[in-house]
Design a protein around this motif. Structure first.
Motif, mmCIF file in Angstrom:
data_model
loop_
_atom_site.group_PDB
_atom_site.id
_atom_site.type_symbol
_atom_site.label_atom_id
_atom_site.label_comp_id
_atom_site.label_asym_id
_atom_site.label_seq_id
_atom_site.Cartn_x
_atom_site.Cartn_y
_atom_site.Cartn_z
ATOM 1 N N GLY A 176 0.814 -1.204 0.000
ATOM 2 C CA GLY A 176 0.000 0.000 0.000
ATOM 3 C C GLY A 176 0.843 1.247 0.000
ATOM 4 O O GLY A 176 2.069 1.191 0.135
ATOM 5 N N GLN A 177 0.164 2.399 -0.119
ATOM 6 C CA GLN A 177 0.860 3.688 -0.169
ATOM 7 C C GLN A 177 2.015 3.635 -1.173
ATOM 8 O O GLN A 177 3.138 4.065 -0.899
ATOM 9 C CB GLN A 177 1.362 4.080 1.222
ATOM 10 C CG GLN A 177 0.260 4.304 2.249
ATOM 11 C CD GLN A 177 -0.633 5.479 1.906
ATOM 12 O OE1 GLN A 177 -1.545 5.371 1.086
ATOM 13 N NE2 GLN A 177 -0.394 6.622 2.499
ATOM 14 N N ASP A 230 -9.932 -2.195 -3.646
ATOM 15 C CA ASP A 230 -9.074 -2.790 -2.613
ATOM 16 C C ASP A 230 -7.949 -1.862 -2.168
ATOM 17 O O ASP A 230 -7.380 -2.034 -1.089
ATOM 18 C CB ASP A 230 -8.460 -4.091 -3.124
ATOM 19 C CG ASP A 230 -7.548 -3.859 -4.326
ATOM 20 O OD1 ASP A 230 -8.010 -3.263 -5.324
ATOM 21 O OD2 ASP A 230 -6.371 -4.260 -4.267
ATOM 22 N N ARG A 231 -7.626 -0.856 -2.989
ATOM 23 C CA ARG A 231 -6.481 -0.007 -2.663
ATOM 24 C C ARG A 231 -6.715 0.760 -1.365
ATOM 25 O O ARG A 231 -5.749 1.077 -0.647
ATOM 26 C CB ARG A 231 -6.184 0.956 -3.807
ATOM 27 C CG ARG A 231 -7.108 2.161 -3.931
ATOM 28 C CD ARG A 231 -6.810 2.968 -5.190
ATOM 29 N NE ARG A 231 -7.480 4.255 -5.211
ATOM 30 C CZ ARG A 231 -8.752 4.443 -5.538
ATOM 31 N NH1 ARG A 231 -9.504 3.392 -5.874
ATOM 32 N NH2 ARG A 231 -9.271 5.656 -5.538
ATOM 33 N N HIS A 232 -7.960 1.053 -1.049
ATOM 34 C CA HIS A 232 -8.231 1.813 0.166
ATOM 35 C C HIS A 232 -7.818 1.025 1.409
ATOM 36 O O HIS A 232 -7.166 1.563 2.303
ATOM 37 C CB HIS A 232 -9.718 2.182 0.235
ATOM 38 C CG HIS A 232 -10.174 3.044 -0.888
ATOM 39 N ND1 HIS A 232 -9.701 4.333 -1.081
ATOM 40 C CD2 HIS A 232 -11.052 2.811 -1.906
ATOM 41 C CE1 HIS A 232 -10.272 4.854 -2.148
ATOM 42 N NE2 HIS A 232 -11.096 3.959 -2.665
ATOM 43 N N GLY A 291 -9.729 10.208 5.666
ATOM 44 C CA GLY A 291 -9.916 10.501 4.253
ATOM 45 C C GLY A 291 -10.013 9.245 3.413
ATOM 46 O O GLY A 291 -10.855 9.154 2.499
ATOM 47 N N ILE A 292 -9.170 8.261 3.694
ATOM 48 C CA ILE A 292 -9.241 6.989 2.963
ATOM 49 C C ILE A 292 -10.617 6.356 3.150
ATOM 50 O O ILE A 292 -11.249 5.896 2.189
ATOM 51 C CB ILE A 292 -8.142 6.027 3.440
ATOM 52 C CG1 ILE A 292 -6.756 6.522 3.005
ATOM 53 C CG2 ILE A 292 -8.384 4.625 2.887
ATOM 54 C CD1 ILE A 292 -5.612 5.707 3.583
ATOM 55 N N ALA A 293 -11.093 6.307 4.394
ATOM 56 C CA ALA A 293 -12.392 5.696 4.676
ATOM 57 C C ALA A 293 -13.519 6.459 3.978
ATOM 58 O O ALA A 293 -14.455 5.850 3.439
ATOM 59 C CB ALA A 293 -12.631 5.652 6.185
ATOM 60 N N GLN A 294 -13.426 7.787 3.977
ATOM 61 C CA GLN A 294 -14.438 8.578 3.283
ATOM 62 C C GLN A 294 -14.423 8.300 1.779
ATOM 63 O O GLN A 294 -15.477 8.225 1.138
ATOM 64 C CB GLN A 294 -14.214 10.065 3.552
ATOM 65 C CG GLN A 294 -14.540 10.475 4.982
ATOM 66 C CD GLN A 294 -14.140 11.907 5.282
ATOM 67 O OE1 GLN A 294 -13.162 12.423 4.731
ATOM 68 N NE2 GLN A 294 -14.878 12.564 6.164
ATOM 69 N N GLY A 295 -13.231 8.129 1.234
ATOM 70 C CA GLY A 295 -13.127 7.813 -0.186
ATOM 71 C C GLY A 295 -13.680 6.443 -0.509
ATOM 72 O O GLY A 295 -14.378 6.260 -1.525
ATOM 73 N N ALA A 296 -13.385 5.456 0.342
ATOM 74 C CA ALA A 296 -13.911 4.109 0.140
ATOM 75 C C ALA A 296 -15.436 4.116 0.215
ATOM 76 O O ALA A 296 -16.122 3.449 -0.571
ATOM 77 C CB ALA A 296 -13.327 3.163 1.181
ATOM 78 N N PHE A 297 -15.969 4.873 1.173
ATOM 79 C CA PHE A 297 -17.422 4.996 1.313
ATOM 80 C C PHE A 297 -18.039 5.592 0.050
ATOM 81 O O PHE A 297 -19.041 5.084 -0.466
ATOM 82 C CB PHE A 297 -17.744 5.866 2.526
ATOM 83 C CG PHE A 297 -19.202 6.194 2.696
ATOM 84 C CD1 PHE A 297 -20.046 5.329 3.387
ATOM 85 C CD2 PHE A 297 -19.734 7.360 2.160
ATOM 86 C CE1 PHE A 297 -21.398 5.622 3.539
ATOM 87 C CE2 PHE A 297 -21.083 7.667 2.307
ATOM 88 C CZ PHE A 297 -21.921 6.784 3.001
ATOM 89 N N ALA A 298 -17.464 6.667 -0.444
ATOM 90 C CA ALA A 298 -18.011 7.337 -1.624
ATOM 91 C C ALA A 298 -17.992 6.419 -2.845
ATOM 92 O O ALA A 298 -18.965 6.350 -3.612
ATOM 93 C CB ALA A 298 -17.236 8.619 -1.907
ATOM 94 N N GLU A 299 -16.885 5.691 -3.041
ATOM 95 C CA GLU A 299 -16.797 4.800 -4.191
ATOM 96 C C GLU A 299 -17.754 3.622 -4.040
ATOM 97 O O GLU A 299 -18.387 3.188 -5.015
ATOM 98 C CB GLU A 299 -15.359 4.313 -4.369
ATOM 99 C CG GLU A 299 -14.418 5.388 -4.870
ATOM 100 C CD GLU A 299 -13.047 4.854 -5.235
ATOM 101 O OE1 GLU A 299 -12.939 3.654 -5.578
ATOM 102 O OE2 GLU A 299 -12.077 5.631 -5.178
ATOM 103 N N ALA A 300 -17.856 3.093 -2.811
ATOM 104 C CA ALA A 300 -18.762 1.973 -2.575
ATOM 105 C C ALA A 300 -20.218 2.400 -2.779
ATOM 106 O O ALA A 300 -21.035 1.643 -3.329
ATOM 107 C CB ALA A 300 -18.569 1.429 -1.164
ATOM 108 N N ARG A 301 -20.555 3.597 -2.348
ATOM 109 C CA ARG A 301 -21.918 4.108 -2.531
ATOM 110 C C ARG A 301 -22.253 4.216 -4.013
ATOM 111 O O ARG A 301 -23.324 3.764 -4.466
ATOM 112 C CB ARG A 301 -22.051 5.470 -1.863
ATOM 113 C CG ARG A 301 -23.418 6.107 -2.029
ATOM 114 C CD ARG A 301 -23.490 7.461 -1.329
ATOM 115 N NE ARG A 301 -24.812 8.047 -1.507
ATOM 116 C CZ ARG A 301 -25.179 8.790 -2.556
ATOM 117 N NH1 ARG A 301 -24.281 9.043 -3.516
ATOM 118 N NH2 ARG A 301 -26.404 9.264 -2.638
ATOM 119 N N GLN A 302 -21.346 4.810 -4.786
ATOM 120 C CA GLN A 302 -21.589 4.975 -6.215
ATOM 121 C C GLN A 302 -21.704 3.620 -6.910
ATOM 122 O O GLN A 302 -22.599 3.404 -7.743
ATOM 123 C CB GLN A 302 -20.459 5.803 -6.839
ATOM 124 C CG GLN A 302 -20.581 6.041 -8.328
ATOM 125 C CD GLN A 302 -21.783 6.916 -8.690
ATOM 126 O OE1 GLN A 302 -22.325 7.610 -7.843
ATOM 127 N NE2 GLN A 302 -22.203 6.871 -9.947
#
Length: 395
Positions: free
Chosen positions: A192-193, A357-359, A242-253
């Motif tokens: 990661g990273q 999975d990157r998140h 921020g990572i979790a927020q990004g994962a949430f947004a992508e999963a929602r979409q």
């Protein structure tokens, strides 16, 4: 002043969001490739955001830590490698401010703002392989350093070395990355990273002047100087959030547009599946609780920063508890969310092209910077015995 810098001065968060939109277009591909995100780092230079935390009187944007970390989170939602090196850049600026004299950090701030310098890290106090030799009026650093995040494509490094002649004292200096004897290696191959360039650097008889060394007041020498590790810890908490927020947004979409409801649900679409809704309810509670703690910690850091030399050891200790609490919450909730998003997105979302999975990989990698168990030990000692954490480079 360039138009982009004028925009950044007017609204740094708007500038960051525009950049994040561009970073998102190639984030999955670059995560797979690894290496140095040269184009993205140059975009940060051009944006003026490298001067975000620098006070206005030295040519910067004068942002608070709350505002700086909001930008870090904005980047972390789409590209946590960029968020990491960007936040570390500002951590290095804070390091020279807290450990060095005004005669040192003020010119460095002005040059950074004017020339768009990127600062990298070669500090890692637990890696003692780099040692010091003392000569008349200057020192020499020799050895190797690991976890040198952002060192590639940087103009300045904050580096440390052990002075064995002084009983193992840690000396920290601010050194031009291009100085003779410094080699930054392309050897970061972690899961990661992948674009944080957190590999190693070698110092071969690197000349370090007395004016390069951060001796006044020096590392962790005052309660105010002891804010440095707390800024680092809160930086990680903001990356996790921020990572979790990004994962949430992508999963929602993905759930709304791609996921099919399970045949036993009786729902016409995944947005009506009762178990999917329950999961998203859990995600929301986790994110909101972590966000509130992280933002509270940033507000209290701003208050402590404003006190400067007047900051007391007790005030610094109370802040350490607040930041540790936020970090634990952001890490725990983030790791759980980044794993459980697949329970709502389904089997097809595991395809490599989706990159969901990157998140988890990024958060899991970054969260191992220092053990959560020891953070909980410190918090437990506070909760039970009312003992504030002892300042170290990790607490």
């Amino acid at each position: 002043m360039t138009a982009s810098l004028q925009d950044a001065r007017h609204c740094p968060l708007h500038t960051a969001r525009e950049l994040a939109t561009e970073f998102a277009r190639t984030a999955v591909e670059r995560d797979e490739r690894g290496g140095t995100p040269k184009a993205e780092r140059d975009a940060l230079r051009e944006s003026g955001l490298l001067a975000l935390s620098i006070p206005r009187q030295f040519g910067g944007l004068g942002a608070s830590w709350s505002d700086t970390f909001e930008v870090v989170r904005e980047f972390a939602r789409v590209d946590s490698s960029i968020a990491h090196v960007f936040g570390f850049h500002h951590l290095m600026l804070a390091t020279v401010r807290l450990f060095g004299s005004a005669e040192q950090w003020q010119p460095w701030f002005e040059l950074t703002a004017r020339k768009n310098w990127f600062w990298g890290n070669a500090l890692n106090p637990l890696d003692t392989r780099t040692t010091v030799r003392t000569f008349g009026g200057w020192r020499e650093f020799s050895g190797k350093k690991s976890f040198c995040s952002g060192a590639s494509d940087s103009q300045m490094l904050v580096a440390s070395a052990v002075d064995e002649s002084a009983g193992g004292k840690l000396l920290i200096g601010a050194i031009p990355t291009a100085r003779t004897g410094i080699t930054v290696h392309d050897d970061w191959q972690n899961m990661g990273q992948r674009q944080t360039e957190s590999g190693s650097a070698t110092f071969e008889r690197v000349r370090v002047e007395e004016s390069d060394l951060l001796l006044d007041p020096g590392p962790l020498s005052t309660p105010f100087a002891c804010l440095r590790p707390l800024i680092a810890q809160l930086h990680f908490a903001n990356i996790f959030l921020g990572i979790a927020q990004g994962a949430f947004a992508e999963a929602r979409q993905y759930t709304l547009t791609e996921t099919r409801p399970w045949f036993k649900s009786g729902a016409s679409n995944s947005g009506q599946d009762p178990y999917v809704l329950a999961h998203f309810g859990d995600f929301w509670v986790s994110l909101e609780s972590a966000r509130l703690l992280v933002e509270l910690a940033a507000q209290r850091l701003d208050q402590a920063w404003a006190k400067g030399a007047r900051l007391s050891a007790d005030e610094r200790g109370q802040l350490a508890v607040t930041i540790a609490t936020a970090k634990v919450a952001a890490q725990r909730h983030g790791l759980e969310l980044c794993s459980k998003v697949f329970e709502v997105t389904g089997a097809r979302s595991t395809h490599a092209s989706v990159g969901l999975d990157r998140h988890w990989r990024n958060l899991r990698t970054q969260s191992l910077h220092d053990p959560l168990d020891y953070k909980l030990h410190e918090l437990g000692d506070w909760a039970l015995n009312q003992n504030l954490p002892t300042p170290t480079f990790y607490s």
